[in-house]
Design an enzyme around this catalytic site. Structure first.
Site, PDB file in Angstrom:
ATOM      1  N   TYR A  68      12.736 -61.035  12.129  1.00 29.59           N
ATOM      2  CA  TYR A  68      11.692 -61.276  11.137  1.00 29.59           C
ATOM      3  C   TYR A  68      12.302 -61.983   9.920  1.00 29.59           C
ATOM      4  O   TYR A  68      13.355 -61.573   9.423  1.00 29.59           O
ATOM      5  CB  TYR A  68      11.055 -59.946  10.717  1.00 29.59           C
ATOM      6  CG  TYR A  68       9.876 -60.135   9.809  1.00 29.59           C
ATOM      7  CD1 TYR A  68       8.637 -60.493  10.321  1.00 29.59           C
ATOM      8  CD2 TYR A  68      10.011 -59.979   8.435  1.00 29.59           C
ATOM      9  CE1 TYR A  68       7.553 -60.685   9.481  1.00 29.59           C
ATOM     10  CE2 TYR A  68       8.933 -60.165   7.587  1.00 29.59           C
ATOM     11  CZ  TYR A  68       7.702 -60.525   8.115  1.00 29.59           C
ATOM     12  OH  TYR A  68       6.626 -60.712   7.286  1.00 29.59           O
ATOM     13  N   ILE A  93      11.941 -57.676  19.159  1.00 32.94           N
ATOM     14  CA  ILE A  93      11.160 -58.635  18.385  1.00 32.94           C
ATOM     15  C   ILE A  93      10.956 -58.129  16.962  1.00 32.94           C
ATOM     16  O   ILE A  93      10.923 -56.921  16.721  1.00 32.94           O
ATOM     17  CB  ILE A  93       9.808 -58.919  19.098  1.00 32.94           C
ATOM     18  CG1 ILE A  93       9.040 -60.061  18.425  1.00 32.94           C
ATOM     19  CG2 ILE A  93       8.976 -57.664  19.229  1.00 32.94           C
ATOM     20  CD1 ILE A  93       7.836 -60.565  19.225  1.00 32.94           C
ATOM     21  N   CYS A  94      10.848 -59.048  16.039  1.00 32.95           N
ATOM     22  CA  CYS A  94      10.529 -58.802  14.631  1.00 32.95           C
ATOM     23  C   CYS A  94      11.673 -58.063  13.926  1.00 32.95           C
ATOM     24  O   CYS A  94      12.752 -58.604  13.764  1.00 32.95           O
ATOM     25  CB  CYS A  94       9.193 -58.068  14.522  1.00 32.95           C
ATOM     26  SG  CYS A  94       8.456 -58.134  12.886  1.00 32.95           S
ATOM     27  N   ALA A  95      11.446 -56.827  13.516  1.00 33.10           N
ATOM     28  CA  ALA A  95      12.494 -56.045  12.850  1.00 33.10           C
ATOM     29  C   ALA A  95      13.429 -55.384  13.855  1.00 33.10           C
ATOM     30  O   ALA A  95      14.535 -54.982  13.506  1.00 33.10           O
ATOM     31  CB  ALA A  95      11.864 -54.978  11.957  1.00 33.10           C
ATOM     32  N   GLY A 143      12.796 -62.048  19.496  1.00 31.25           N
ATOM     33  CA  GLY A 143      11.627 -62.773  19.023  1.00 31.25           C
ATOM     34  C   GLY A 143      11.466 -62.595  17.530  1.00 31.25           C
ATOM     35  O   GLY A 143      11.921 -61.606  16.947  1.00 31.25           O
TER      36      GLY A 143
END
Length: 183
Positions: free
Chosen positions: A120, A99-101, A147
């Site tokens: 992200y 998720i994200c980075a 995510g």
């Protein structure tokens, strides 16, 4: 078992919200410190891991999950043991979640080549040949779940529950925590 890899600088909500939702669904979750049981996240919250990476029964992990947080992602990226876990898990067909980075780690090792994924916003150029689904909170492509960001922690965690335990289990957990969004 789900192994959540915690490196110093990890994004707390991205790791702990999915961990909580998975445990509510009856999934065994291990918080795995990269090299220490005490791991401090990007917002100064220190978490006690269940084990360190060298103690993890890697073959028992049906899903390996990488939370974001720029410093945490850099620490995972710089760990040969963590990268070996990711690549070995992929080879044996385990689920990989990021998720994200953190999806950029999967992209750097070629796991996201030509796969649908999300990261992200603003990090799309670091996703290699992944087919980035801009604006999607969660994307599933085969055994890879990605995510978007901290705000996606609930739908992301519920999607992990759905993948491992089925839609009904995810809906039951969503109802129990009064989450009313989509996942």
């Amino acid at each position: 078992m789900v192994a959540i890899l915690l490196a110093a600088g990890f994004e707390e909500s991205e790791a702990l919200v999915p961990a909580d939702l998975l445990r509510r669904a009856g999934v065994k979750v291990k918080l795995v410190g990269l090299d220490s049981l005490q791991v401090t996240g990007s917002h100064g919250i220190t978490v006690t891991a269940d084990c360190v990476l060298s103690q993890l029964d890697q073959d028992a992990a049906e899903l390996v999950f990488l939370p974001g947080g720029l410093k945490g992602v850099a620490n995972i990226q710089n760990s040969p043991a963590a990268l070996a876990l990711i690549e070995t898990s992929c080879t044996r067909g385990a689920y990989l979640a990021a998720i994200c980075a953190a999806p950029t780690i999967l992209a750097r090792v070629g796991i996201l080549d030509r796969r649908n994924a999300v990261c992200y916003p603003g990090m799309e150029e670091e996703m290699g040949s992944a087919v980035v689904q801009v604006g999607s909170p969660v994307v599933v492509d085969g055994h890879i779940i990605t995510g978007q960001a901290a705000g996606s922690s609930f739908p992301f965690g519920l999607k992990l529950v759905e993948v491992l335990k089925g839609r009904q289990a995810a809906e039951e957990v969503a109802h129990a925590v009064h989450y009313h969004g989509t996942f």
